[in-house]
Design an enzyme around this catalytic site. Structure first.
Site, mmCIF file in Angstrom:
data_model
loop_
_atom_site.group_PDB
_atom_site.id
_atom_site.type_symbol
_atom_site.label_atom_id
_atom_site.label_comp_id
_atom_site.label_asym_id
_atom_site.label_seq_id
_atom_site.Cartn_x
_atom_site.Cartn_y
_atom_site.Cartn_z
ATOM 1 N N GLN A 160 1.121 -1.346 0.001
ATOM 2 C CA GLN A 160 -0.305 -0.014 -0.258
ATOM 3 C C GLN A 160 0.890 1.329 0.537
ATOM 4 O OE1 GLN A 160 -2.459 1.109 3.130
ATOM 5 N NE2 GLN A 160 -4.230 1.469 2.172
ATOM 6 N N HIS B 266 -10.454 -3.517 9.918
ATOM 7 C CA HIS B 266 -9.905 -2.906 8.257
ATOM 8 C C HIS B 266 -10.459 -4.586 7.776
ATOM 9 C CE1 HIS B 266 -7.876 0.510 7.112
ATOM 10 N NE2 HIS B 266 -6.900 0.274 8.024
ATOM 11 N N GLU C 160 -10.131 3.946 5.717
ATOM 12 C CA GLU C 160 -9.464 4.638 7.071
ATOM 13 C C GLU C 160 -10.215 5.344 8.270
ATOM 14 O OE1 GLU C 160 -6.714 3.420 7.919
ATOM 15 O OE2 GLU C 160 -6.049 3.174 5.941
ATOM 16 N N TYR D 13 -8.486 9.705 8.613
ATOM 17 C CA TYR D 13 -8.705 8.890 9.276
ATOM 18 C C TYR D 13 -9.585 9.765 10.474
ATOM 19 C CZ TYR D 13 -4.451 6.137 8.563
ATOM 20 O OH TYR D 13 -3.389 5.142 7.591
ATOM 21 N N ARG E 21 9.174 3.406 12.055
ATOM 22 C CA ARG E 21 8.037 3.704 12.244
ATOM 23 C C ARG E 21 7.434 5.555 12.228
ATOM 24 N NH1 ARG E 21 3.955 2.071 16.904
ATOM 25 N NH2 ARG E 21 1.852 3.037 15.926
ATOM 26 N N GLY F 297 2.480 1.484 12.295
ATOM 27 C CA GLY F 297 2.249 0.785 13.478
ATOM 28 C C GLY F 297 1.520 -0.041 12.913
ATOM 29 N N GLY F 298 0.847 -0.789 11.743
ATOM 30 C CA GLY F 298 0.333 -1.723 11.457
ATOM 31 C C GLY F 298 -0.637 -1.837 9.968
ATOM 32 N N MET F 299 -0.486 -2.533 9.105
ATOM 33 C CA MET F 299 -0.459 -2.736 7.843
ATOM 34 C C MET F 299 -2.328 -4.193 8.057
ATOM 35 S SD MET F 299 -0.788 -1.834 5.010
ATOM 36 C CE MET F 299 -2.177 -2.673 3.770
ATOM 37 N N GLU F 300 -3.040 -3.921 7.505
ATOM 38 C CA GLU F 300 -3.944 -4.698 6.927
ATOM 39 C C GLU F 300 -4.198 -5.632 6.667
ATOM 40 O OE1 GLU F 300 -4.413 -2.167 6.614
ATOM 41 O OE2 GLU F 300 -5.351 -1.389 5.028
ATOM 42 N N HIS G 168 -7.973 -2.078 14.986
ATOM 43 C CA HIS G 168 -7.999 -0.837 13.790
ATOM 44 C C HIS G 168 -7.899 -1.424 12.324
ATOM 45 C CE1 HIS G 168 -6.560 2.802 10.992
ATOM 46 N NE2 HIS G 168 -5.914 2.174 10.674
ATOM 47 N N GLU G 169 -6.575 -2.365 12.750
ATOM 48 C CA GLU G 169 -5.910 -3.674 11.239
ATOM 49 C C GLU G 169 -7.014 -4.521 11.359
ATOM 50 O OE1 GLU G 169 -4.100 -2.155 9.867
ATOM 51 O OE2 GLU G 169 -3.270 -0.478 11.214
HETATM 52 N N1 BES Z 1 -3.162 0.637 6.156
HETATM 53 C C1 BES Z 1 -2.619 1.804 6.692
HETATM 54 C C2 BES Z 1 -1.328 1.664 6.670
HETATM 55 C C3 BES Z 1 -0.467 2.762 5.158
HETATM 56 C C4 BES Z 1 -1.653 3.788 5.128
HETATM 57 C C5 BES Z 1 0.118 2.243 4.725
HETATM 58 C C6 BES Z 1 -1.159 4.325 4.146
HETATM 59 C C7 BES Z 1 0.471 2.559 3.230
HETATM 60 C C8 BES Z 1 -0.633 3.488 2.548
HETATM 61 C C9 BES Z 1 -2.773 0.893 8.690
HETATM 62 O O1 BES Z 1 -4.265 0.404 8.211
HETATM 63 C C10 BES Z 1 -3.078 2.232 9.500
HETATM 64 O O2 BES Z 1 -3.383 2.984 9.665
HETATM 65 N N2 BES Z 1 -1.888 2.295 10.045
HETATM 66 C C11 BES Z 1 -1.840 3.132 11.332
HETATM 67 C C12 BES Z 1 -2.339 2.429 12.532
HETATM 68 C C13 BES Z 1 -2.850 3.901 13.822
HETATM 69 C C14 BES Z 1 -4.189 4.152 12.619
HETATM 70 C C15 BES Z 1 -3.938 2.800 14.901
HETATM 71 C C16 BES Z 1 -0.537 3.158 11.258
HETATM 72 O O3 BES Z 1 0.434 2.854 10.765
HETATM 73 O O4 BES Z 1 0.143 4.483 12.333
HETATM 74 ZN ZN ZN Z 2 -6.350 2.054 8.823
#
Ligand code: BES
Ligand code: ZN
Length: 635
Positions: free
Chosen positions: A171, A329, A348, A412, A586, A298-301, A325-326
């Protein structure tokens, strides 16, 4: 329930009086004058009106010494046009050796192809000549070491220090750097893969993984549910598996598994809450993979296998909103997917709203409200940092823009506030039924902002005409300024923190008498993030002496503290800041720290020196992001 805002300052900032001139996008200035086609994905070259990938087969060797993935991808296509003679795919920095085409069960024959010049944002279109009736292509290719969607992690950067590690981050538009494909969320396909790795390592994907299988360096993995390319993911490393529930478990390096299993032990409960709110969990398993600390998010779903930063494992579950959060998704994003990156807020914003609902259910409303209040603060910061006024809207024209550069908390948090607004107007029961209906009606489909508005009008607005006018919806989605009647959360726990901070600042409450023992990272973040600009180094030093903040083991607290330390000029924190920036990748932590550093000449010099050393340890996406911060500061 949510109460009307006492966060007057936040509301004021968000009402958007301080408008910046909007800049014309640079890369495709010409495109911007053409009317926007909301159905079209301007971040892909793929001719999806003529061909659509239905199934994708990867056969890749993982070469750690050359930092290259090498092998083939086969695309089985639905031919939407009988006459189409060209298939256009997305690529970036890949070397194509050969392309073959076939029709139905027919034999492969070599076909001609050209690779267009590289666009800085989109990469190179791969144009493949398609013989009549051809509906399959097979591409022999190799990635390059600098592939934007891959991070090749050295053994020293892993927990075990013995084996290298590879992971992908596709992504938004990075899948094309490791899979020539129709790299657009408009298209979804099932996939299967054969991955060859060094014998001691395990390969896992966003698919059906088999942790019990023998480690022999030859792994076959398949994904039965159709997904867009941005959700195709691969990781290779010295991984162990530990179940934590009947349909969830942890993949991680040996020394990380235990802590992760404790930290994330509520996952199964979260899945149950998710199902009650949004309908059945349709991906069979929900496993989590803990990556090395250089992971930029932080995470990727990734479906069936969320990718996670190890920095969220802090010992007290204070970082588990990330899991909520993940997981959310799995409905908002993975089941019903944004049609293009212009519709990113649909992924988001809905997910952020659902995250807090899950947190309320499992940890209580007080916890949910702290998470909401911290989110609101991020929205205030995102508005302050917006370089284009239009970026403050939910849906806006992103032609000519790099999705990584556009990325902010706005989709978000404004998206969440939009959902909250609707919930407040129509009541929770009706709003919940509406959202669940949205997921059920569009499962495994890609949807635009305008699809959402149409569904909203039909199912919710029409049920109570006049309650919310259509113009109000448009304001939420297309206007830059926040609607004046947005409903902000109020955290009682934070109100107490505010009172203590005020007393401490006024000098009526000595540092030693601050009651922080019960604080989790949430209260600490709120306490530190709202310190006034004029706080002195001496007062910062008092806090450090009392609470050992420079040594804070919690990454969230450390980040908030480092920003205060930098802003006040509290020099004793600098060595710890340097170590932190060298260890963690991060962006949620790095970006605010670098942004604070570059505000002064000394800080900028420090940032440049540390970044020069840290750079090779960051993911390409993280590298680009810090580079932008440093470059903007030099202007
Ligand atoms: N899908 C996103 C990460 C992402 C967004 C990757 C756009 C590449 C492009 C993931 O779900 C996300 O929002 N992660 C957040 C988590 C937080 C809001 C709890 C992060 O990584 O900070
Ligand atoms: Zn997200």
């Amino acid at each position: 329930m949510m109460r009307a805002s006492k966060l007057a300052a936040a509301a004021l900032l968000l009402s958007g009086c301080a408008q910046q001139p909007s800049q014309a996008p640079s890369a495709t200035a010409a495109a911007a004058v053409e009317p926007l086609d909301i159905q079209r994905d301007y971040h892909s070259y793929a001719n999806t009106r003529e061909f659509r990938t239905e199934h994708l087969l990867l056969d890749l060797g993982v070469d750690f010494s050359r930092r290259v993935l090498e092998g083939t991808v086969e695309l089985r296509l639905q031919r939407l046009s009988a006459t189409a003679a060209e298939l256009v795919l997305d690529t970036r920095d890949v070397d194509i050796a050969q392309v073959e085409a076939a029709a139905g069960q027919g034999t492969w024959t070599a076909t001609t192809f050209t690779l267009d010049p590289r666009d800085a944002i989109l990469g190179s279109a791969l144009r493949i000549a398609m013989p009549p009736a051809a509906d399959r292509v097979r591409i022999r290719y190799a990635t390059r070491p600098e592939a934007s969607g891959l991070q090749w992690v050295t053994p020293e950067q892993t927990a075990g220090k013995k084996h290298p590690f590879l992971y992908t981050q596709s992504q938004a538009i990075h899948a094309r750097s490791w899979i020539p494909s129709q790299d657009t969320p408009l298209v979804r396909s099932t996939y299967e893969a054969r991955i060859r790795t060094p014998k001691q390592l395990l390969a896992v994907m966003s698919a059906v993984n088999r942790p019990e299988q023998k480690r022999d360096g030859d792994y076959r993995i398949r994904m039965p549910q159709p997904v867009p390319t941005y959700l195709i993911a691969l990781a290779v490393g010295d991984l162990k598996f530990r179940p934590i529930g009947k349909r969830s478990g942890i993949y991680a390096e040996r020394s990380v598994v235990r802590g992760a299993a404790y930290e994330f032990e509520d996952t199964e409960k979260m899945i149950d809450v998710g199902e009650r709110l949004m309908g059945p969990y349709r991906w069979s398993r929900y496993d989590m993979l803990v990556l090395p600390p250089s992971f930029p998010y932080g995470g990727m779903e990734n479906p069936r296998l969320t990718f996670l930063t190890p920095t969220s494992i802090v010992g007290d579950k204070s970082g588990v909103a990330l899991i909520a959060h993940e997981l959310a998704h799995s409905w908002s994003g993975n089941l019903v997917t944004n049609a293009t990156w212009r519709d990113f807020w649909l992924n988001e914003g809905t997910t952020t709203y659902l995250t807090y609902r899950i947190m309320d259910e499992i940890y209580g409303q007080a916890r949910g409200d702290m998470e909401r209040a911290l989110g609101q603060q991020q929205l205030v910061e995102a508005f302050a940092q917006a370089t284009h006024d239009g970026d403050k809207a939910l849906a806006f024209d992103q032609r000519g823009r790099d999705p990584d550069e556009v990325f902010s908390s706005t989709p978000y948090q404004r998206g969440h506030l939009f959902m909250t607004y609707l919930e407040t107007k129509f009541g929770r029961a009706r709003f919940d039924a509406f959202l669940r209906g949205w997921f059920d009606a569009h499962a495994f489909q890609s949807k635009t902002t305008e699809d959402f508005i149409a569904y909203l009008e039909a199912k919710l607005l029409a049920s109570d005409p006049g309650l919310v006018p259509r113009a109000k919806i448009d304001e939420w989605i297309y206007a830059s300024a926040m609607p004046a009647d947005a409903v902000y959360a109020q955290s009682d726990a934070f109100a107490k923190v505010d009172a203590q901070r005020a007393a401490w600042l006024a000098g009526t409450l000595p540092t030693a008498r601050l009651k922080t023992r019960q604080w989790t990272s949430h209260e600490w973040r709120h306490f530190l993030d709202n310190m006034p600009a004029e706080l002195t180094a001496a007062r910062a030093a008092e806090l450090d002496r009392q609470f050992k903040l420079t040594q804070a083991p919690n990454n969230y607290i450390a980040t908030s503290w480092f920003r205060v330390a930098i802003r006040t000029g509290h020099a004793p924190a600098l060595p710890a800041i340097e170590r932190f920036l060298l260890r963690v990748g991060r962006m949620l932590f790095l970006n605010p720290i670098y942004r604070e550093l570059v505000k002064t000449p000394d800080g900028l010099a420090f940032a440049q020196r540390v970044f020069a050393q840290a750079r090779p340890r960051y993911h390409p996406i993280g590298q680009a992001s810090v580079e932008r911060i440093i470059k903007d500061a030099q202007k």
